[in-house]
Scaffold this motif. Structure first.
Motif, PDB file in Angstrom:
ATOM      1  N   TRP A 155       0.871  -1.200   0.000  1.00 16.68           N
ATOM      2  CA  TRP A 155       0.000   0.000   0.000  1.00 16.68           C
ATOM      3  C   TRP A 155       0.893   1.231   0.000  1.00 16.68           C
ATOM      4  O   TRP A 155       1.350   1.681   1.030  1.00 16.68           O
ATOM      5  CB  TRP A 155      -0.927  -0.031   1.221  1.00 16.68           C
ATOM      6  N   THR A 156       1.098   1.806  -1.161  1.00 13.90           N
ATOM      7  CA  THR A 156       2.164   2.801  -1.317  1.00 13.90           C
ATOM      8  C   THR A 156       1.670   4.248  -1.413  1.00 13.90           C
ATOM      9  O   THR A 156       2.464   5.146  -1.691  1.00 13.90           O
ATOM     10  CB  THR A 156       2.966   2.476  -2.592  1.00 13.90           C
ATOM     11  N   LEU A 157       0.394   4.472  -1.230  1.00  8.13           N
ATOM     12  CA  LEU A 157      -0.108   5.852  -1.349  1.00  8.13           C
ATOM     13  C   LEU A 157       0.416   6.707  -0.205  1.00  8.13           C
ATOM     14  O   LEU A 157       0.497   6.251   0.942  1.00  8.13           O
ATOM     15  CB  LEU A 157      -1.644   5.871  -1.332  1.00  8.13           C
ATOM     16  N   SER A 158       0.719   7.986  -0.529  1.00  7.00           N
ATOM     17  CA  SER A 158       1.208   8.891   0.516  1.00  7.00           C
ATOM     18  C   SER A 158       0.032   9.358   1.380  1.00  7.00           C
ATOM     19  O   SER A 158      -1.137   9.203   1.004  1.00  7.00           O
ATOM     20  CB  SER A 158       1.878  10.108  -0.133  1.00  7.00           C
ATOM     21  N   VAL A 159       0.392   9.967   2.502  1.00  6.61           N
ATOM     22  CA  VAL A 159      -0.644  10.515   3.396  1.00  6.61           C
ATOM     23  C   VAL A 159      -1.491  11.534   2.634  1.00  6.61           C
ATOM     24  O   VAL A 159      -2.722  11.535   2.707  1.00  6.61           O
ATOM     25  CB  VAL A 159       0.001  11.166   4.638  1.00  6.61           C
ATOM     26  N   ARG A 160      -0.823  12.397   1.893  1.00  9.38           N
ATOM     27  CA  ARG A 160      -1.552  13.448   1.174  1.00  9.38           C
ATOM     28  C   ARG A 160      -2.481  12.853   0.123  1.00  9.38           C
ATOM     29  O   ARG A 160      -3.637  13.291  -0.012  1.00  9.38           O
ATOM     30  CB  ARG A 160      -0.550  14.397   0.515  1.00  9.38           C
ATOM     31  N   GLN A 161      -1.980  11.879  -0.627  1.00  6.76           N
ATOM     32  CA  GLN A 161      -2.829  11.249  -1.659  1.00  6.76           C
ATOM     33  C   GLN A 161      -4.098  10.661  -1.030  1.00  6.76           C
ATOM     34  O   GLN A 161      -5.198  10.832  -1.541  1.00  6.76           O
ATOM     35  CB  GLN A 161      -2.058  10.135  -2.372  1.00  6.76           C
ATOM     36  N   GLN A 162      -3.899   9.969   0.082  1.00 13.33           N
ATOM     37  CA  GLN A 162      -5.050   9.327   0.720  1.00 13.33           C
ATOM     38  C   GLN A 162      -6.007  10.370   1.313  1.00 13.33           C
ATOM     39  O   GLN A 162      -7.230  10.233   1.215  1.00 13.33           O
ATOM     40  CB  GLN A 162      -4.569   8.368   1.807  1.00 13.33           C
ATOM     41  N   THR A 236      -5.617  10.356  -6.735  1.00 17.75           N
ATOM     42  CA  THR A 236      -4.292   9.873  -6.296  1.00 17.75           C
ATOM     43  C   THR A 236      -3.243  10.074  -7.396  1.00 17.75           C
ATOM     44  O   THR A 236      -2.068  10.264  -7.104  1.00 17.75           O
ATOM     45  CB  THR A 236      -4.335   8.379  -5.900  1.00 17.75           C
ATOM     46  N   ARG A 237      -3.695  10.035  -8.645  1.00 21.01           N
ATOM     47  CA  ARG A 237      -2.738  10.185  -9.748  1.00 21.01           C
ATOM     48  C   ARG A 237      -2.448  11.644 -10.067  1.00 21.01           C
ATOM     49  O   ARG A 237      -1.316  12.038 -10.304  1.00 21.01           O
ATOM     50  CB  ARG A 237      -3.271   9.491 -11.016  1.00 21.01           C
ATOM     51  N   GLU A 238      -3.537  12.455 -10.077  1.00 17.38           N
ATOM     52  CA  GLU A 238      -3.385  13.832 -10.606  1.00 17.38           C
ATOM     53  C   GLU A 238      -3.581  14.924  -9.551  1.00 17.38           C
ATOM     54  O   GLU A 238      -3.515  16.102  -9.863  1.00 17.38           O
ATOM     55  CB  GLU A 238      -4.409  14.045 -11.736  1.00 17.38           C
ATOM     56  N   GLY A 239      -3.888  14.533  -8.338  1.00 12.27           N
ATOM     57  CA  GLY A 239      -4.171  15.528  -7.304  1.00 12.27           C
ATOM     58  C   GLY A 239      -5.641  15.955  -7.349  1.00 12.27           C
ATOM     59  O   GLY A 239      -6.384  15.579  -8.261  1.00 12.27           O
TER      60      GLY A 239
END
Lengths: 270, 307
Positions: A155-162, A236-239
């Motif tokens: 699970w590699t998503l950053s805190v900000r992405q999530q 998650t990809r583009e903000g």
């Protein structure tokens, strides 16, 4: 307004708690499959791409060209956020109906409106309660997924992405809430189709939007549906897409504004 | 000088094509207990709901404390205590939680909780109990506490004593009289004539949405009547009763036990002493008075042809 807000939140506290716990457990169950999906991503993607687009579209409302079973954003959208929005949509719809039409039918609206509480103040208190419910559930969801970051290596998503992907669901859910409150302000309690309209708004729109993704003839009406303006995978990809945020907020405010305007003129069925 | 607390001016409400309230003109003075009488469906509750701004007038207007019921409804409701006819409470609370929340919503000052506790003691109600599963009578007591605890200037009560046992009805009557003695005003809707007779100063009679009359209770009682049913030993003889002016509808029937039953209608202005002296001529086995129904009062009041 504050008193009605506090009362509504106190009354629903256990329901909100169990909703958050239930969604967290669901997220945990889904996440338990994720390492296996990543391990077999190539085979699964190959298999899924052979499926009809219509079938994939039923379970993933985002861009099908971006679909990859192992992409964490796609997983978050397809396995969790889509269902979370539908569950929260039903919840906020019920809250709106409990605030007005159900209260008119059970007689508790009599008690509320015999107090020095304006209809609009009461409406604002209830909308505040709904917004807080949605935020609480989404924040709990975010905390759960952040927890997965610590224990699931894949699970590699950053805190900000999530945070952006999960908390942005507040806006489509508030569009549903706005629609439900507007229906409550417009439709007399003696009519029994209000709930049906809200469910059509949640489920029917989801189904038609799914078909829009795959049926070319329906493509032009796709932008009419709120599901077109929220995709956790894309975020998650583009903000965060601020255009979508502004649009969803605007629609929610228009619906809530109509509710605010009409509730004062409604012939309450008390 | 007494001031008008409630004033309606041609107050009208339609439900679609059905006229629930038609051009009602009514004035209720400060410090009086005003009874709003009428059979089911006459428009009593519609009138109350219009006064409280739950529903809007189709025509006409109303003021309470000189304030418009639509424009100033929140300010009015701050000074009102209300008990609906069909009381539905939020049953996930205890009585004391409900009272504390009301205290917050009303922005009540010191003494609210104390007054609620005093009323609970008077009505033999345990505020610590959950409101869930309460009987109609117990809910009614909670409703009365909620309506009275902030000592409102005006009480609007819709069928207030429904479900209360006779002891509690007596307490309710005392509470109403105390409110009047403190200069507060009570507007109560009822179809319970004995209750209205016991506590009201004036009554308004509403029928098919129209205010038929506003009378003092003494006038209403004068035109009112009672039914008397006597069970006596021996054969029926009614000569003595026939000679009393105001006694009508005399009928007799023989009973299988050998006795007989005599039934009569006694007008409101008949001396009961005369009736009792005549009853004493018989060996009485049973004697039963019945209050007339409101419909019967209407028939008496307006003449059978009109009604």
């Amino acid at each position: 307004m504050i008193a009605t807000f506090r009362k509504a939140f106190w009354d629903s506290r256990m329901g909100v708690l169990w909703l958050a716990v239930g969604l967290a457990l669901y997220a945990a169950m889904m996440m338990s499959f994720y390492p296996m999906l990543v391990a077999q991503a190539a085979e699964l993607d190959d298999m899924i791409k052979k499926m009809p687009k219509q079938m994939i579209g039923m379970f993933y409302s985002g861009d099908l060209d971006e679909f990859s079973v192992s992409d964490p954003g796609v997983f978050l959208q397809g396995r969790y956020m889509l269902w979370a929005i539908i569950v929260l949509g039903v919840t906020v719809g019920n809250q709106a109906f409990n605030a007005f039409i159900n209260a008119e039918r059970t007689g508790t609206m009599d008690l509320m409106l015999s107090l020095p509480v304006s209809r609009r103040g009461y409406l604002l208190g209830r909308i505040g309660h709904t917004a807080l419910t949605v935020l609480v559930v989404l924040v709990v969801s975010l905390i759960v997924f952040l927890g997965f970051t610590l224990v699931v290596d894949e699970w590699t998503l950053s805190v900000r992405q999530q945070a952006e992907a999960i908390l942005a669901a507040f806006f489509p859910v508030m569009v549903i809430a706005g629609f439900a409150y507007m229906i409550n302000a417009l439709i007399p309690s003696s009519r029994h189709f209000g709930g049906g309209l809200v469910y059509v708004f949640v489920f029917g729109a989801y189904l038609v939007h799914s078909f829009c993704v795959t049926i070319e003839a329906l493509e032009p009406i796709r932008p009419l549906f709120l599901y077109d303006y929220y995709d956790a995978g894309q975020i998650t990809r583009e903000g965060l897409n601020w255009g979508h945020v502004v649009l969803l907020s605007g629609v929610a405010l228009v619906y809530l504004g109509v509710a605010y305007w009409r509730i004062d003129q409604k012939e309450l069925g008390v | 000088m007494t001031q008008s607390i409630i004033e309606t001016h041609n107050l009208t409400h339609h439900y679609g094509s059905f006229v629930a309230l038609q051009a009602v003109n009514l004035t209720v003075q400060q410090g009086e207990i005003f009874g709003f009488l009428g059979p089911n469906g006459a428009g009593k509750t519609t009138a109350i709901r219009t006064l409280l701004d739950f529903i809007r007038p189709s025509a006409g207007s109303a003021t309470i404390f000189g304030l418009d019921t639509v424009q100033d409804s929140v300010a009015i409701r701050r000074r009102i205590g209300y008990l609906p006819s069909e009381l539905a409470l939020w049953d996930n609370w205890t009585g004391i939680q409900y009272v504390r929340w009301l205290e917050e919503v009303r922005g009540a000052t010191n003494g609210y909780l104390k007054e609620a506790e005093r009323l609970a003691a008077r009505l033999d109600f345990d505020l610590a109990r959950s409101l869930k599963g309460m009987s109609t009578g117990m809910k009614r007591k909670m409703g009365l506490i909620a309506a009275l605890a902030h000592k409102p200037e005006l009480l609007i009560l819709d069928e207030p004593s429904t479900g209360l046992d006779p002891l509690m009805q007596a307490v309710f009557h005392e509470l109403m009289q105390e409110a009047r003695s403190e200069g507060r005003t009570v507007f109560l809707s009822s179809h319970n004539l004995p209750e209205v007779e016991a506590i009201c100063d004036r009554v308004g009679i509403i029928r098919q949405g129209q205010l038929e009359a506003v009378e003092s209770v003494s006038n209403l009682t004068r035109v009112s009547f009672r039914w008397l049913t006597l069970t006596v030993a021996g054969p029926p003889t009614v000569n003595g009763f026939q000679q009393i002016a105001g006694i009508t509808d005399l009928s007799t029937s023989a009973l299988p036990t050998g006795g007989s039953q005599i039934r009569m209608r006694i007008g409101g202005d008949v001396s009961m002493d005369t009736v009792i002296k005549q009853v004493a001529q018989f060996t009485v086995e049973d004697m039963r008075f019945e209050h007339p129904t409101l419909e019967e009062i209407f028939l008496t009041y307006y003449g059978e042809g009109e009604a």
